[in-house]
Design a protein around this motif. Structure first.
Motif, PDB file in Angstrom:
ATOM      1  N   GLU A 275       0.798  -1.216   0.000  1.00 49.71           N
ATOM      2  CA  GLU A 275       0.000   0.000   0.000  1.00 49.71           C
ATOM      3  C   GLU A 275       0.837   1.276   0.000  1.00 49.71           C
ATOM      4  OE1 GLU A 275      -3.340   2.122   2.891  1.00 49.71           O
ATOM      5  OE2 GLU A 275      -3.320  -0.066   2.672  1.00 49.71           O
ATOM      6  N   ILE A 276       1.808   1.387   0.906  1.00 52.16           N
ATOM      7  CA  ILE A 276       2.539   2.647   1.041  1.00 52.16           C
ATOM      8  C   ILE A 276       3.318   2.962  -0.227  1.00 52.16           C
ATOM      9  CG2 ILE A 276       4.338   3.876   2.285  1.00 52.16           C
ATOM     10  CD1 ILE A 276       1.704   3.609   3.790  1.00 52.16           C
ATOM     11  N   THR A 277       4.100   1.999  -0.727  1.00 46.22           N
ATOM     12  CA  THR A 277       4.885   2.243  -1.945  1.00 46.22           C
ATOM     13  C   THR A 277       3.984   2.558  -3.123  1.00 46.22           C
ATOM     14  OG1 THR A 277       6.642   0.770  -1.171  1.00 46.22           O
ATOM     15  CG2 THR A 277       6.584   1.261  -3.525  1.00 46.22           C
ATOM     16  N   ALA A 278       2.903   1.796  -3.268  1.00 46.93           N
ATOM     17  CA  ALA A 278       1.989   2.020  -4.386  1.00 46.93           C
ATOM     18  C   ALA A 278       1.380   3.420  -4.330  1.00 46.93           C
ATOM     19  CB  ALA A 278       0.888   0.967  -4.391  1.00 46.93           C
ATOM     20  N   LEU A 279       0.942   3.853  -3.151  1.00 44.27           N
ATOM     21  CA  LEU A 279       0.323   5.166  -3.036  1.00 44.27           C
ATOM     22  C   LEU A 279       1.313   6.275  -3.361  1.00 44.27           C
ATOM     23  CD1 LEU A 279      -1.894   4.766   0.158  1.00 44.27           C
ATOM     24  CD2 LEU A 279      -2.607   4.710  -2.234  1.00 44.27           C
ATOM     25  N   LEU A 280       2.555   6.122  -2.938  1.00 40.88           N
ATOM     26  CA  LEU A 280       3.561   7.145  -3.235  1.00 40.88           C
ATOM     27  C   LEU A 280       3.867   7.194  -4.729  1.00 40.88           C
ATOM     28  CD1 LEU A 280       6.031   6.607  -0.254  1.00 40.88           C
ATOM     29  CD2 LEU A 280       4.438   8.506  -0.570  1.00 40.88           C
ATOM     30  N   GLU A 281       4.005   6.036  -5.358  1.00 40.63           N
ATOM     31  CA  GLU A 281       4.362   6.020  -6.777  1.00 40.63           C
ATOM     32  C   GLU A 281       3.186   6.398  -7.677  1.00 40.63           C
ATOM     33  OE1 GLU A 281       6.349   2.347  -7.704  1.00 40.63           O
ATOM     34  OE2 GLU A 281       8.009   2.775  -6.341  1.00 40.63           O
ATOM     35  N   MET A 282       1.969   6.193  -7.218  1.00 39.34           N
ATOM     36  CA  MET A 282       0.803   6.583  -8.008  1.00 39.34           C
ATOM     37  C   MET A 282       0.675   8.093  -8.121  1.00 39.34           C
ATOM     38  SD  MET A 282      -1.116   4.278  -9.504  1.00 39.34           S
ATOM     39  CE  MET A 282      -2.647   5.186  -9.693  1.00 39.34           C
ATOM     40  N   ARG A 283       1.303   8.838  -7.237  1.00 40.11           N
ATOM     41  CA  ARG A 283       1.140  10.291  -7.239  1.00 40.11           C
ATOM     42  C   ARG A 283       1.564  10.918  -8.554  1.00 40.11           C
ATOM     43  NH1 ARG A 283       3.293  11.813  -1.107  1.00 40.11           N
ATOM     44  NH2 ARG A 283       1.496  10.909   0.006  1.00 40.11           N
ATOM     45  N   ARG A 284       2.552  10.326  -9.210  1.00 43.12           N
ATOM     46  CA  ARG A 284       3.008  10.915 -10.472  1.00 43.12           C
ATOM     47  C   ARG A 284       1.976  10.757 -11.584  1.00 43.12           C
ATOM     48  NH1 ARG A 284       8.357   8.386 -11.268  1.00 43.12           N
ATOM     49  NH2 ARG A 284       8.160   7.950  -9.049  1.00 43.12           N
ATOM     50  N   HIS A 285       0.986   9.876 -11.374  1.00 43.41           N
ATOM     51  CA  HIS A 285      -0.004   9.599 -12.418  1.00 43.41           C
ATOM     52  C   HIS A 285      -1.285  10.426 -12.278  1.00 43.41           C
ATOM     53  CE1 HIS A 285       1.948   5.973 -14.139  1.00 43.41           C
ATOM     54  NE2 HIS A 285       2.386   5.775 -12.902  1.00 43.41           N
ATOM     55  N   VAL A 307      -1.899   8.953   2.610  1.00 46.49           N
ATOM     56  CA  VAL A 307      -1.129   7.704   2.608  1.00 46.49           C
ATOM     57  C   VAL A 307      -2.028   6.541   3.024  1.00 46.49           C
ATOM     58  CG1 VAL A 307       1.137   8.725   2.979  1.00 46.49           C
ATOM     59  CG2 VAL A 307      -0.309   8.229   4.958  1.00 46.49           C
ATOM     60  N   SER A 308      -3.307   6.669   2.739  1.00 44.99           N
ATOM     61  CA  SER A 308      -4.284   5.635   3.074  1.00 44.99           C
ATOM     62  C   SER A 308      -5.055   5.241   1.825  1.00 44.99           C
ATOM     63  CB  SER A 308      -5.251   6.145   4.145  1.00 44.99           C
ATOM     64  OG  SER A 308      -6.432   5.374   4.175  1.00 44.99           O
ATOM     65  N   LEU A 309      -5.102   3.958   1.535  1.00 50.30           N
ATOM     66  CA  LEU A 309      -5.851   3.485   0.369  1.00 50.30           C
ATOM     67  C   LEU A 309      -7.326   3.832   0.503  1.00 50.30           C
ATOM     68  CD1 LEU A 309      -6.029   1.897  -2.281  1.00 50.30           C
ATOM     69  CD2 LEU A 309      -6.227  -0.199  -0.914  1.00 50.30           C
ATOM     70  N   GLY A 310      -7.866   3.681   1.702  1.00 55.37           N
ATOM     71  CA  GLY A 310      -9.268   4.026   1.896  1.00 55.37           C
ATOM     72  C   GLY A 310      -9.539   5.490   1.600  1.00 55.37           C
ATOM     73  N   GLU A 311      -8.622   6.364   2.015  1.00 58.08           N
ATOM     74  CA  GLU A 311      -8.808   7.787   1.744  1.00 58.08           C
ATOM     75  C   GLU A 311      -8.726   8.073   0.247  1.00 58.08           C
ATOM     76  OE1 GLU A 311      -6.253  10.275   4.023  1.00 58.08           O
ATOM     77  OE2 GLU A 311      -6.789   9.337   5.936  1.00 58.08           O
ATOM     78  N   VAL A 312      -7.790   7.427  -0.442  1.00 57.11           N
ATOM     79  CA  VAL A 312      -7.681   7.644  -1.892  1.00 57.11           C
ATOM     80  C   VAL A 312      -8.965   7.210  -2.579  1.00 57.11           C
ATOM     81  CG1 VAL A 312      -6.502   6.950  -4.000  1.00 57.11           C
ATOM     82  CG2 VAL A 312      -5.170   7.491  -1.966  1.00 57.11           C
ATOM     83  N   ASN A 313      -9.498   6.056  -2.200  1.00 59.70           N
ATOM     84  CA  ASN A 313     -10.744   5.605  -2.820  1.00 59.70           C
ATOM     85  C   ASN A 313     -11.886   6.569  -2.505  1.00 59.70           C
ATOM     86  OD1 ASN A 313     -10.141   3.222  -4.309  1.00 59.70           O
ATOM     87  ND2 ASN A 313      -9.860   2.105  -2.382  1.00 59.70           N
ATOM     88  N   GLY A 314     -11.876   7.143  -1.319  1.00 59.69           N
ATOM     89  CA  GLY A 314     -12.882   8.137  -0.995  1.00 59.69           C
ATOM     90  C   GLY A 314     -12.749   9.382  -1.843  1.00 59.69           C
ATOM     91  N   ILE A 315     -11.510   9.812  -2.091  1.00 56.77           N
ATOM     92  CA  ILE A 315     -11.284  10.977  -2.951  1.00 56.77           C
ATOM     93  C   ILE A 315     -11.747  10.682  -4.375  1.00 56.77           C
ATOM     94  CG2 ILE A 315      -9.531  12.503  -3.930  1.00 56.77           C
ATOM     95  CD1 ILE A 315      -7.875  11.902  -1.331  1.00 56.77           C
ATOM     96  N   LEU A 316     -11.471   9.455  -4.857  1.00 56.27           N
ATOM     97  CA  LEU A 316     -11.928   9.091  -6.207  1.00 56.27           C
ATOM     98  C   LEU A 316     -13.451   9.077  -6.276  1.00 56.27           C
ATOM     99  CD1 LEU A 316      -9.360   6.271  -7.100  1.00 56.27           C
ATOM    100  CD2 LEU A 316      -9.352   8.662  -7.858  1.00 56.27           C
ATOM    101  N   ASP A 317     -14.094   8.667  -5.193  1.00 55.29           N
ATOM    102  CA  ASP A 317     -15.561   8.735  -5.145  1.00 55.29           C
ATOM    103  C   ASP A 317     -16.030  10.191  -5.228  1.00 55.29           C
ATOM    104  OD1 ASP A 317     -15.768   5.986  -4.902  1.00 55.29           O
ATOM    105  OD2 ASP A 317     -15.916   6.020  -2.711  1.00 55.29           O
ATOM    106  N   ASP A 318     -15.336  11.075  -4.523  1.00 52.78           N
ATOM    107  CA  ASP A 318     -15.688  12.498  -4.569  1.00 52.78           C
ATOM    108  C   ASP A 318     -15.506  13.058  -5.977  1.00 52.78           C
ATOM    109  OD1 ASP A 318     -16.251  12.445  -1.867  1.00 52.78           O
ATOM    110  OD2 ASP A 318     -14.323  13.318  -1.257  1.00 52.78           O
TER     111      ASP A 318
END
Length: 325
Positions: A275-285, A307-318
């Motif tokens: 999770e942590i590495t993926a979330l950091l590297e996804m930022r460039r996309h 740095v939370s997958l749940g938070e990212v999914n919530g932002i994508l929902d928003d």
């Protein structure tokens, strides 16, 4: 176009090797959206021969990514031979030698584009690797070290004599890094040289269908490699293929598709690297996945700091609630 026994019909589009970008999740998405050939992140020869876990993990790929090349870098002949053998054991379609990466941390160790300052060593490594493995060996490099040294035409002939199966040329010198404009002129000189018979793949400043056609018209290359323009924009391969076939530009992907692909990329990245590495590297996309959206800055800032997958999914929902009809 043939790379050893690998035959690709039509003009192939290659996904360029990029550190922390061209991992299996992103490669698979690009294949699904039109990339004909993908290449791994570049892998340290020293890391492979020392069984460094991070380097060995970069060898992983799935059958649905094929055709796939594994790219290695280094400046020691024996280390490159042994690393190529380790890479060959993963059964890629080809092994690519990185003689073009311009970033300081690679060049300062004598790898990547640093070899353009020692062409005898570059050629020695190439010939030794070609002889040490059964899979085809290709090379990716640049025009030269700087404006005063652009030996690519003569170098291409010598690389061909060393036995490589294809050559990718980025139309910049090392000194340019990724700045300025790529010069496709020398790429065309290599491609159209009467003694060149291996495939030549052009790279640099292809960002859409019209620029791909311009490179093709100017140089006659056998294939086109796309790097930075694919980050957060895997649809570029679909768009370029469509433009070359029809002369028309495809509409940009809709929000539903952008969100679906972004979520797929995120979920498969988390599964592959944690999770942590993926979330950091996804930022460039993220900015590229949602480019052109009005008033997107608040969402971008949230995506770039969580740095939370749940938070990212919530932002994508928003984002979906804000921008989807």
């Amino acid at each position: 176009m043939k790379i050893g026994s690998l035959e690709i019909i039509g003009l192939p589009l290659f996904l360029a090797p990029m550190e922390d970008v061209t991992d299996p999740p992103f490669r698979k998405i690009c294949r699904e959206l039109g990339a004909d050939v993908v290449v791994t992140e570049f892998i340290s020869s020293e890391g492979l021969i020392r069984d460094v876990a991070g380097s060995l993990k970069k060898l992983e790929f799935s059958a649905d990514e094929r055709p796939v090349g594994i790219q290695i870098f280094g400046n020691n002949v024996e280390a490159m031979i042994n690393a190529a053998r380790v890479a060959a054991s993963a059964a890629p379609d080809f092994i690519d030698l990185n003689f073009g990466c311009p970033v300081r941390k690679i060049v300062n160790k004598g790898g990547g584009a640093a070899l353009l300052q020692d062409l005898p060593l570059l050629l020695q490594i190439t010939g030794a690797v070609v002889k040490s493995v059964e899979v085809p060996v290709t090379v990716k490099t640049r025009l030269g070290w700087d404006e005063r040294s652009k030996p690519i035409v003569d170098l291409a002939l010598k690389l061909q004599d060393a036995g490589i199966a294809a050559l990718t040329i980025h139309g910049r010198t090392r000194a340019q890094l990724y700045g300025g404009k790529a010069d496709w002129t020398l790429i065309g000189e290599v491609k159209n040289h009467p003694s060149i018979h291996i495939p030549i793949i052009g790279n640099g400043d292809v960002t859409d269908g019209p620029s791909a056609k311009a490179m093709l018209d100017q140089t006659g290359v056998d294939g086109i490699m796309i790097g930075r323009a694919s980050v957060g924009n895997p649809w570029i391969f679909r768009e370029v293929h469509h433009y070359l076939a029809t002369g028309n530009t495809l509409p940009s992907p809709g929000m539903d598709e952008r969100l679906r692909v972004c979520r797929q990329h995120l979920e498969t990245s988390v599964a592959w690297k944690g999770e942590i590495t993926a979330l950091l590297e996804m930022r460039r996309h993220y900015s590229h996945y949602f480019s052109g959206l009005p008033n997107f800055k608040p969402f971008r800032m949230r995506l770039m700091t969580t740095v939370s997958l749940g938070e990212v999914n919530g932002i994508l929902d928003d984002i979906a609630r804000q921008y989807c009809p």
